[in-house]
Motif scaffolding. Structure first.
Motif, mmCIF file in Angstrom:
data_model
loop_
_atom_site.group_PDB
_atom_site.id
_atom_site.type_symbol
_atom_site.label_atom_id
_atom_site.label_comp_id
_atom_site.label_asym_id
_atom_site.label_seq_id
_atom_site.Cartn_x
_atom_site.Cartn_y
_atom_site.Cartn_z
ATOM 1 N N ARG A 82 1.249 12.332 1.144
ATOM 2 C CA ARG A 82 0.961 12.185 -0.284
ATOM 3 C C ARG A 82 1.603 10.896 -0.780
ATOM 4 N N HIS A 83 0.933 10.238 -1.740
ATOM 5 C CA HIS A 83 1.400 8.947 -2.239
ATOM 6 C C HIS A 83 1.473 8.980 -3.763
ATOM 7 N N GLU A 84 2.567 8.427 -4.297
ATOM 8 C CA GLU A 84 2.775 8.426 -5.747
ATOM 9 C C GLU A 84 3.103 7.025 -6.233
ATOM 10 N N ALA A 85 2.291 6.527 -7.146
ATOM 11 C CA ALA A 85 2.557 5.257 -7.819
ATOM 12 C C ALA A 85 1.976 5.338 -9.224
ATOM 13 N N ALA A 86 2.281 6.463 -9.904
ATOM 14 C CA ALA A 86 1.740 6.731 -11.242
ATOM 15 C C ALA A 86 0.223 6.600 -11.205
ATOM 16 N N CYS A 87 -0.351 5.845 -12.137
ATOM 17 C CA CYS A 87 -1.808 5.756 -12.226
ATOM 18 C C CYS A 87 -2.429 5.006 -11.058
ATOM 19 N N ALA A 88 -1.635 4.328 -10.259
ATOM 20 C CA ALA A 88 -2.130 3.624 -9.072
ATOM 21 C C ALA A 88 -1.964 4.450 -7.803
ATOM 22 N N SER A 89 -1.662 5.725 -7.938
ATOM 23 C CA SER A 89 -1.405 6.565 -6.761
ATOM 24 C C SER A 89 -2.588 6.577 -5.801
ATOM 25 N N GLY A 90 -3.807 6.698 -6.325
ATOM 26 C CA GLY A 90 -4.983 6.753 -5.471
ATOM 27 C C GLY A 90 -5.183 5.485 -4.668
ATOM 28 N N SER A 91 -4.954 4.338 -5.295
ATOM 29 C CA SER A 91 -5.110 3.065 -4.585
ATOM 30 C C SER A 91 -4.035 2.876 -3.531
ATOM 31 N N VAL A 92 -2.823 3.330 -3.812
ATOM 32 C CA VAL A 92 -1.749 3.230 -2.822
ATOM 33 C C VAL A 92 -2.061 4.130 -1.626
ATOM 34 N N ALA A 93 -2.664 5.284 -1.882
ATOM 35 C CA ALA A 93 -3.086 6.153 -0.781
ATOM 36 C C ALA A 93 -4.135 5.453 0.080
ATOM 37 N N ILE A 94 -5.057 4.741 -0.554
ATOM 38 C CA ILE A 94 -6.064 3.983 0.198
ATOM 39 C C ILE A 94 -5.405 2.883 1.019
ATOM 40 N N LEU A 95 -4.449 2.172 0.420
ATOM 41 C CA LEU A 95 -3.748 1.125 1.165
ATOM 42 C C LEU A 95 -3.050 1.687 2.396
ATOM 43 N N ALA A 96 -2.434 2.846 2.258
ATOM 44 C CA ALA A 96 -1.737 3.458 3.395
ATOM 45 C C ALA A 96 -2.726 3.831 4.496
ATOM 46 N N ALA A 97 -3.865 4.364 4.097
ATOM 47 C CA ALA A 97 -4.876 4.747 5.085
ATOM 48 C C ALA A 97 -5.444 3.521 5.790
ATOM 49 N N THR A 98 -5.702 2.459 5.030
ATOM 50 C CA THR A 98 -6.243 1.244 5.659
ATOM 51 C C THR A 98 -5.223 0.631 6.619
ATOM 52 N N ALA A 99 -3.964 0.695 6.255
ATOM 53 C CA ALA A 99 -2.924 0.139 7.127
ATOM 54 C C ALA A 99 -2.878 0.886 8.457
ATOM 55 N N GLU A 100 -3.015 2.208 8.403
ATOM 56 C CA GLU A 100 -3.021 2.989 9.649
ATOM 57 C C GLU A 100 -4.211 2.621 10.527
ATOM 58 N N ILE A 101 -5.367 2.438 9.888
ATOM 59 C CA ILE A 101 -6.564 2.075 10.655
ATOM 60 C C ILE A 101 -6.423 0.674 11.238
ATOM 61 N N GLU A 102 -5.943 -0.255 10.427
ATOM 62 C CA GLU A 102 -5.767 -1.629 10.903
ATOM 63 C C GLU A 102 -4.738 -1.717 12.023
ATOM 64 N N ALA A 103 -3.750 -0.842 11.988
ATOM 65 C CA ALA A 103 -2.719 -0.828 13.035
ATOM 66 C C ALA A 103 -3.217 -0.193 14.331
ATOM 67 N N GLY A 104 -4.393 0.407 14.280
ATOM 68 C CA GLY A 104 -4.948 1.032 15.468
ATOM 69 C C GLY A 104 -4.446 2.431 15.719
ATOM 70 N N ARG A 105 -3.734 3.003 14.767
ATOM 71 C CA ARG A 105 -3.228 4.367 14.970
ATOM 72 C C ARG A 105 -4.361 5.391 14.936
ATOM 73 N N TYR A 106 -5.270 5.194 13.972
ATOM 74 C CA TYR A 106 -6.370 6.138 13.801
ATOM 75 C C TYR A 106 -7.659 5.367 13.516
ATOM 76 N N ASP A 107 -8.794 6.047 13.726
ATOM 77 C CA ASP A 107 -10.094 5.428 13.486
ATOM 78 C C ASP A 107 -10.772 5.920 12.215
ATOM 79 N N THR A 108 -10.423 7.100 11.754
ATOM 80 C CA THR A 108 -11.051 7.642 10.532
ATOM 81 C C THR A 108 -9.989 8.250 9.629
ATOM 82 N N ALA A 109 -10.198 8.112 8.324
ATOM 83 C CA ALA A 109 -9.255 8.650 7.343
ATOM 84 C C ALA A 109 -9.999 9.266 6.179
#
Length: 406
Positions: A82-109
């Motif tokens: 779960r990610h919390e950044a007030a009204c930007a929480s949803g975008s921060v969650a997207i950034l975290a998911a994209t970082a995992e994909i870009e790092a090669g940890r996972y292929d789908t989020a």
């Protein structure tokens, strides 16, 4: 590159408590409907992320990643957060998911944003949302903290360059009108009269300072989900459905900046500078630079954070549509309207569409996906192939901007 396979959004006009829905129900709905919308199964998802601001305060519920495991047995064991950044929480969650994909940890989020906010009184909601301000230090005299904060922003603009209330009301009028075209917008059936967008105290009562009722984004129950994929997974997804990979949008650029939590500290630091919130400007510009965009004409629409009309007024110039202090020009000449030079919030935004805080960044990204794939229906911007989002948490304490395009 990270691809967007699609997603789903709830009807933001619903009141979950009145429908006897709790977090588990809302979570199951958004994930289930989202999977159906993109033709995926739970077993196809490698990782789960949730954007949520104050589920702990509104519903006494934290650890929201754990709700994936209730949706389907195949999610049991999947890594979640779960990610919390007030009204930007949803975008921060997207950034975290994209970082995992870009790092090669996972292929789908699977990235879920959701917030339940209409189960308490308006005053309690305001108090809960105040957690994104510097608690105990700022806006202590305000009945409604965030309207007061963004009224102060309007007053700051008035001091620096001058500000006419009619321009704020035109922003509201445009966003409510756009919301009427959106089948998921909270205000799509609201009625207004010829005094609704004026400073008439009965038709448009004062909330705090210069902020009146129709200057405000909505208190909303709502959810949104997007499914992200690596190039390998996106190609596999497209091949199985007979689609060209090029038909799937990508998150082409991102910008993410933070500033001190104190509103006053931010404004004092920018005194004498061209922009009230330089970190907002940096996030916008960095997202475009990463996307290879060097001219505003290459952006065809924007989904921006209009928690209040003053926020969008600020965003207009930070987006580069006008010079600092001249946002009124883009309001007057129709630049921000659908069909204008840079349509802003064709969905209705937070004012017309609704603002379930933790879901807003995900909803913006989903609307960007809809625009560039021609799936936005009655609020489609003709020819849109590149859309930028601008999602702000607190008094621009956290800013995230994404560029979505084909």
């Amino acid at each position: 590159m990270v691809y967007i396979l699609g997603g789903w959004q709830s009807d933001f006009s619903k009141n979950w408590a009145r429908q006897q829905m709790d977090f588990a129900d809302a979570f199951a709905e958004v994930v289930g409907e989202g999977l159906a919308a993109v033709d995926l199964e739970p077993k196809d998802i490698d990782t789960g992320h949730v954007g949520n601001f104050v589920g702990d305060l509104f519903a006494g519920q934290g650890l929201l990643g754990g709700f994936f495991g209730l949706v389907h047995p195949d999610f049991d064991g999947m890594p979640t957060s779960r990610h919390e950044a007030a009204c930007a929480s949803g975008s921060v969650a997207i950034l975290a998911a994209t970082a995992e994909i870009e790092a090669g940890r996972y292929d789908t989020a699977c990235v879920v944003g959701l917030e339940m906010m209409r189960n308490v009184s308006g005053q309690q909601a305001a108090q809960n949302l105040g957690a994104a301000a510097w608690a105990g230090h700022e806006f202590q005299d305000a009945t409604y903290l965030w309207p007061k904060a963004f009224s102060d922003l309007g007053e700051e603009y008035d001091r620096r360059w001058g500000l006419k209330y009619e321009h704020l009301m035109r922003i509201a009028e445009i966003n409510f009108a756009n919301g009427r075209k959106n089948p998921n917008a909270q205000t799509r059936q609201w009625a207004f009269n010829d005094k609704s967008f004026t400073n008439d105290d009965e038709a448009n009562p004062v909330v705090e300072g210069m902020i009146r009722k129709n200057d405000c984004g909505q208190v909303t129950d709502g959810s949104a989900v997007v499914f992200l994929a690596s190039e390998k997974a996106a190609k596999d997804y497209a091949d199985k459905r007979g689609l060209p990979l090029e038909s799937l949008p990508q998150i082409k650029g991102w910008g993410h900046r933070s500033a001190p939590i104190s509103y006053d500290r931010k404004v004092r630091a920018s005194a004498g500078g061209p922009y009230v919130f330089p970190q907002v400007k940096r996030a916008i510009d960095e997202a475009r630079a990463r996307a290879g965009i060097d001219d505003l004409s290459q952006v065809h629409a924007v989904e921006t954070h209009d928690c209040f009309t003053t926020t969008e007024y600020m965003a207009i110039e930070h987006l580069g549509l006008t010079a600092p202090g001249e946002a009124w020009k883009a309001v007057e000449d129709g630049s921000i309207e659908i069909g204008g030079r840079l349509p802003i919030n064709p969905s209705g935004g937070l004012i017309g569409g609704g603002h379930p805080v933790g879901a807003t960044g995900v909803r913006m990204t989903l609307d960007a996906y809809k625009q560039v794939t021609g799936k936005a229906g009655d609020y489609q911007v003709e020819g849109a192939k590149t859309v930028q989002t601008l999602n702000i948490g607190g008094s621009t304490t956290t800013t995230v901007s994404l560029v979505v395009g084909l």
